[in-house]
Design an enzyme around this catalytic site. Structure first.
Site, PDB file in Angstrom:
ATOM      1  N   TYR A 476      26.910 -66.352  42.794  1.00 17.70           N
ATOM      2  CA  TYR A 476      25.466 -66.497  42.183  1.00 17.70           C
ATOM      3  C   TYR A 476      25.524 -67.829  41.358  1.00 17.70           C
ATOM      4  O   TYR A 476      25.379 -67.669  40.023  1.00 17.70           O
ATOM      5  CB  TYR A 476      25.164 -65.095  41.187  1.00 17.70           C
ATOM      6  CG  TYR A 476      24.900 -64.103  42.272  1.00 17.70           C
ATOM      7  CD1 TYR A 476      24.597 -63.850  43.649  1.00 17.70           C
ATOM      8  CD2 TYR A 476      25.042 -62.734  41.540  1.00 17.70           C
ATOM      9  CE1 TYR A 476      24.566 -62.787  44.261  1.00 17.70           C
ATOM     10  CE2 TYR A 476      24.782 -61.444  42.191  1.00 17.70           C
ATOM     11  CZ  TYR A 476      24.757 -61.778  43.557  1.00 17.70           C
ATOM     12  OH  TYR A 476      24.473 -60.503  44.412  1.00 17.70           O
TER      13      TYR A 476
HETATM   14  C1  LIG Z   1      18.892 -64.234  50.231  1.00 15.48           C
HETATM   15  C2  LIG Z   1      20.231 -64.182  49.729  1.00 15.48           C
HETATM   16  C3  LIG Z   1      21.135 -62.911  49.557  1.00 15.48           C
HETATM   17  C4  LIG Z   1      22.411 -62.548  49.179  1.00 15.48           C
HETATM   18  N1  LIG Z   1      22.831 -61.643  49.317  1.00 15.48           N
HETATM   19  C5  LIG Z   1      24.264 -61.286  48.594  1.00 15.48           C
HETATM   20  C6  LIG Z   1      24.822 -60.010  48.600  1.00 15.48           C
HETATM   21  O1  LIG Z   1      24.282 -59.089  49.238  1.00 15.48           O
HETATM   22  N2  LIG Z   1      26.133 -60.235  48.299  1.00 15.48           N
HETATM   23  C7  LIG Z   1      26.595 -61.246  47.759  1.00 15.48           C
HETATM   24  O2  LIG Z   1      27.839 -61.066  47.111  1.00 15.48           O
HETATM   25  N3  LIG Z   1      26.050 -62.410  47.546  1.00 15.48           N
HETATM   26  C8  LIG Z   1      25.044 -62.514  48.144  1.00 15.48           C
HETATM   27  N4  LIG Z   1      24.266 -63.868  48.028  1.00 15.48           N
HETATM   28  C9  LIG Z   1      25.176 -65.035  47.584  1.00 15.48           C
HETATM   29  C10 LIG Z   1      26.080 -65.400  48.551  1.00 15.48           C
HETATM   30  O3  LIG Z   1      27.045 -64.850  48.645  1.00 15.48           O
HETATM   31  C11 LIG Z   1      26.252 -66.981  48.216  1.00 15.48           C
HETATM   32  O4  LIG Z   1      25.143 -67.740  48.036  1.00 15.48           O
HETATM   33  C12 LIG Z   1      27.276 -67.513  49.340  1.00 15.48           C
HETATM   34  O5  LIG Z   1      28.038 -68.649  48.638  1.00 15.48           O
HETATM   35  C13 LIG Z   1      26.376 -68.073  50.389  1.00 15.48           C
HETATM   36  O6  LIG Z   1      27.267 -68.530  51.309  1.00 15.48           O
HETATM   37  P1  LIG Z   1      26.645 -69.479  52.522  1.00 15.48           P
HETATM   38  O7  LIG Z   1      27.597 -69.977  53.660  1.00 15.48           O
HETATM   39  O8  LIG Z   1      25.293 -69.104  52.987  1.00 15.48           O
HETATM   40  O9  LIG Z   1      26.371 -70.926  51.433  1.00 15.48           O
HETATM   41  P2  LIG Z   1      26.423 -72.438  51.507  1.00 15.48           P
HETATM   42  O10 LIG Z   1      25.435 -72.738  50.613  1.00 15.48           O
HETATM   43  O11 LIG Z   1      26.726 -72.791  52.805  1.00 15.48           O
HETATM   44  O12 LIG Z   1      27.819 -72.703  50.817  1.00 15.48           O
HETATM   45  C14 LIG Z   1      28.150 -71.967  49.357  1.00 15.48           C
HETATM   46  C15 LIG Z   1      29.199 -72.878  48.864  1.00 15.48           C
HETATM   47  O13 LIG Z   1      30.198 -72.623  49.750  1.00 15.48           O
HETATM   48  C16 LIG Z   1      30.940 -73.868  50.306  1.00 15.48           C
HETATM   49  N5  LIG Z   1      31.292 -73.657  51.647  1.00 15.48           N
HETATM   50  C17 LIG Z   1      30.215 -73.313  52.650  1.00 15.48           C
HETATM   51  N6  LIG Z   1      31.010 -73.118  53.762  1.00 15.48           N
HETATM   52  C18 LIG Z   1      32.411 -73.369  53.511  1.00 15.48           C
HETATM   53  C19 LIG Z   1      33.560 -73.357  54.325  1.00 15.48           C
HETATM   54  N7  LIG Z   1      33.503 -72.947  55.852  1.00 15.48           N
HETATM   55  N8  LIG Z   1      34.770 -73.635  53.861  1.00 15.48           N
HETATM   56  C20 LIG Z   1      34.570 -74.127  52.610  1.00 15.48           C
HETATM   57  N9  LIG Z   1      33.532 -73.952  51.723  1.00 15.48           N
HETATM   58  C21 LIG Z   1      32.644 -73.803  52.152  1.00 15.48           C
HETATM   59  C22 LIG Z   1      29.806 -74.829  50.187  1.00 15.48           C
HETATM   60  O14 LIG Z   1      30.054 -76.247  50.054  1.00 15.48           O
HETATM   61  C23 LIG Z   1      29.086 -74.401  48.926  1.00 15.48           C
HETATM   62  O15 LIG Z   1      29.825 -74.963  47.653  1.00 15.48           O
HETATM   63  C24 LIG Z   1      22.754 -64.042  48.646  1.00 15.48           C
HETATM   64  C25 LIG Z   1      22.372 -65.134  48.513  1.00 15.48           C
HETATM   65  C26 LIG Z   1      20.862 -65.409  49.055  1.00 15.48           C
HETATM   66  C27 LIG Z   1      20.288 -66.631  48.901  1.00 15.48           C
END
Ligand SMILES: Cc1cc2nc3c(=O)[nH]c(=O)nc-3n(C[C@H](O)[C@H](O)[C@H](O)COP(=O)(O)OP(=O)(O)OC[C@H]3O[C@@H](n4cnc5c(N)ncnc54)[C@H](O)[C@@H]3O)c2cc1C
Ligand SMILES: *[C@@H]1O[C@H](CO)[C@@H](O)[C@H](O)[C@H]1NC(C)=O
Ligand SMILES: *[C@@H]1O[C@H](CO)[C@@H](O)[C@H](O)[C@H]1NC(C)=O
Ligand SMILES: *[C@@H]1O[C@H](CO)[C@@H](O)[C@H](O)[C@H]1NC(C)=O
Ligand SMILES: *[C@@H]1O[C@H](CO)[C@@H](O)[C@H](O)[C@H]1NC(C)=O
Ligand SMILES: *[C@@H]1O[C@H](CO)[C@@H](O)[C@H](O)[C@H]1NC(C)=O
Ligand SMILES: *[C@@H]1O[C@H](CO)[C@@H](O)[C@H](O)[C@H]1NC(C)=O
Length: 534
Positions: A476
């Site tokens: 978060y």
């Molecule tokens: C609608 C919504 C619902 C959510 N629900 C939950 C929930 O139920 N439980 C919970 O725990 N969290 C929840 N979250 C938070 C979520 O876990 C984080 O936002 C998480 O980081 C999202 O991962 P992403 O790949 O979509 O994000 P991204 O924006 O793609 O990445 C997040 C971070 O990780 C890095 N990253 C991405 N991919 C990689 C990779 N392959 N290797 C290394 N680094 C990488 C990025 O550079 C960035 O720093 C929610 C968020 C939203 C917006």
């Protein structure tokens, strides 16, 4: 003397010519040389490309970072093969460009596709094309690529078995890559722990472009990538997951109570009950403002949600015994498969087709809007009077669609030592809080007003939540708690000492040690990445 001067002049004019060629061109040239395959050109979007903006927007969840003034990448690469990522890492390093990796684009502060500084030249690797999911029912395991969403994983598991699940998040559009990097919790974490607690192996591309599995990377790095936050150690290509058993049907319930229906008392009582319930019960409540159905006046409503690994007939007597005040009844509950319960827990519409899990543009609370969010952890019940002081803030204009979510901890989370993974929020937490304010205004002009509302609420809550440090959940992401100066990466260690303990407590030291070993030049960096020792 003369030849010497000539050499200086010559090298000077060469430098001018070199820097006159746009870095973008040099980078693209490097990519095509390095990938040894001209087809990479089709996977590269620069600002001259007509699809650039829609590709950049595609998975961006927070519109605060899709405005015209948001710093934008020089190029977006959408690799089809690991070698495309290796080439991108090589060329970014060679030409002094920063690199951001995006899996699902849900980062609360947009760090996977933007930066806080318009001086930073950066490239985005978007893993949208690397999203295969392979489920092995016999072994109860799966290999999933980082670009998949958790919904795609749940769908694939459900297609093969209704009695297997994976304990990751509830929002089905979240990307595997970022989510697992920061921990990841959902509706069965009291039974099975975090998503990151259930990772068996991983494949990571490091700063030298090597592909490392668990054995090759070693236990320290494998520890760091399971909770230390995304974007610090390399690019995780894929994860091997341990799947967990669930009943063919689970029970999902929803009960709403307004202030007039004694919501304050219930909320207060819940604090001493939720974390002690059997591990099979997930319980949370969300606070928001509504117009009363009786007189149309504004009031505050608490929506109590639960997911139970069992039948309605088993849940009702249990809740009657432990939490009679809630008056949970059969009408409040539905039985459905675990995968269906994921959809129901976000969209509250029963009977949606399972294919909805595959819809990456599905809008849910928190997604595809302007928003600001923060988190807290609570170790002592909050007094009733403090809740009474919180409610009026929901009547502020800015709180029109604000939500505060409280999620019970305990169960398996109490059994996992704080040092087992970088995620330190384990025993001793009654529950966690997620604060969200979102707004739909077309322009970003009013953002400060909403952000300030959020900060006022956060300040108000300070006396009642964890202290020294005031803990926060790295998934978060919240840049208000501190950030590295992205233009001066050498100085980031001192800054990380401020925000780092909030996310990682004492695990920060080990994260810094791992970082120092695997990426001493701090190539993989962003505003809240783990810095190496200076
Ligand atoms: C609608 C919504 C619902 C959510 N629900 C939950 C929930 O139920 N439980 C919970 O725990 N969290 C929840 N979250 C938070 C979520 O876990 C984080 O936002 C998480 O980081 C999202 O991962 P992403 O790949 O979509 O994000 P991204 O924006 O793609 O990445 C997040 C971070 O990780 C890095 N990253 C991405 N991919 C990689 C990779 N392959 N290797 C290394 N680094 C990488 C990025 O550079 C960035 O720093 C929610 C968020 C939203 C917006
Ligand atoms: C070139 O890349 C494509 C996919 O982008 C791949 O299918 C093909 O095998 C590659 N060719 C070579 C020679 O690497
Ligand atoms: C991307 O999003 C921004 C802000 O929401 C919008 O102004 C822009 O038109 C979008 N671009 C595309 C191609 O969708
Ligand atoms: C609220 O609680 C009071 C006393 O605790 C009780 O008398 C009253 O009936 C409750 N109201 C509702 C709507 O449950
Ligand atoms: C609640 O009431 C206000 C005015 O009393 C109205 O402007 C608003 O649209 C209502 N909200 C909903 C969700 O009905
Ligand atoms: C699950 O619950 C639904 C709805 O009550 C029911 O139709 C279905 O038969 C149940 N499935 C199993 C395996 O119990
Ligand atoms: C996916 O969700 C979006 C937004 O809710 C909707 O407009 C779209 O029709 C959905 N797509 C499919 C294939 O169902």
């Amino acid at each position: 003397m003369f030849p010497y001067l000539l050499v200086i002049l010559l090298s000077f004019s060469w430098k001018i010519r070199a820097s006159a060629q746009p870095v973008e061109e040099i980078f693209l040239h490097c990519l095509s040389l390095r990938s040894g395959n001209s087809s990479i050109a089709k996977l590269v979007y620069t600002q001259h490309n007509s699809a650039y903006s829609s590709v950049l927007n595609s998975s961006a969840q927070n519109f605060r970072f899709t405005t015209p003034s948001t710093p934008k990448p020089l190029a977006i690469i959408t690799p089809l093969l690991p070698s495309h990522i290796q080439a991108t890492v090589y060329c970014c390093r060679k030409h002094g460009l920063q690199l951001r990796t995006r899996s699902g684009g849900h980062d609360f502060e947009g760090l996977s596709y933007s930066t806080t500084s318009c001086k930073v030249l950066f490239v985005v690797i978007d893993l949208v094309n690397l999203r295969s999911v392979r489920v092995d029912v016999e072994k109860a395991s799966a290999w999933v690529e980082s670009g998949a969403t958790v919904g795609e994983l749940y769908y694939e598991i459900a297609r093969k078995s209704v009695t297997l699940a994976f304990p990751a998040g509830i929002g089905h559009t979240i990307g595997i890559g970022g989510h697992l990097s920061g921990g990841g919790y959902g509706s069965i974490f009291r039974k099975y722990g975090l998503a990151a607690d259930n990772v068996l192996d991983a494949r990571l591309i490091d700063v030298k472009g090597r592909i490392l599995d668990r054995k090759l990377m070693g236990e320290d790095l494998f520890w760091a990538i399971r909770g230390g936050g995304g974007g610090s150690f390399g690019i995780v290509l894929a994860w091997k997951l341990k799947l967990v058993p669930v009943p063919a049907n689970v029970t999902a319930c929803l009960v709403t109570k307004t202030l007039e229906q004694n919501a304050t008392k219930l909320v207060h009582r819940w604090q001493s009950i939720g974390h002690k319930l059997p591990k099979e019960v997930h319980t949370s409540f969300a606070i928001s403002r509504v117009n009363s159905s009786q007189d149309g006046k504004m009031t505050v409503r608490a929506s109590f949600g639960s997911v139970f690994l069992g039948t309605i007939d088993d849940l009702l007597p249990l809740m009657e015994e432990k939490f009679p005040e809630l008056e949970l009844s059969k009408q409040d509950c539905l039985e459905m498969s675990w995968a269906e319960s994921i959809l129901y827990s976000t969209l509250f519409t029963p009977g949606l087709p399972l294919e909805t899990l595959l819809n990456r543009s599905q809008v849910s609370p928190l997604s595809k809007s302007f928003f600001k969010a923060k988190s807290d952890f609570v170790k002592q019940p909050i007094p009733e009077s403090a809740f009474e002081g919180l409610w009026p803030k929901f009547y502020d204009e800015e709180a029109r669609s604000a939500t505060i979510v409280f999620v019970a901890y305990g169960g398996k989370m109490d059994e996992i030592p704080e040092t087992e993974s970088p995620y330190p929020h384990r025993a001793g937490n009654l529950y966690t809080i997620l604060y969200i304010v979102d707004w739909k205004d077309d322009e970003n002009v009013n953002s400060e007003r909403y952000m300030n509302w959020m900060r006022r609420v956060y300040d108000y809550m300070a006396p009642y939540v964890s202290k020294s440090p005031r803990e926060a959940y790295v998934n978060y992401r919240d840049l208000d708690i501190g950030a590295n100066d992205i233009n001066d990466h050498k100085g980031s260690y001192a800054q990380a000492k401020i925000w780092g303990p909030k996310y990682f407590k004492n695990n920060l030291d080990r994260l810094v040690q791992v970082k120092t070993r695997v990426d001493p030049e701090n190539f993989f960096r962003h505003e809240q990445s783990i810095p190496p020792l200076p």
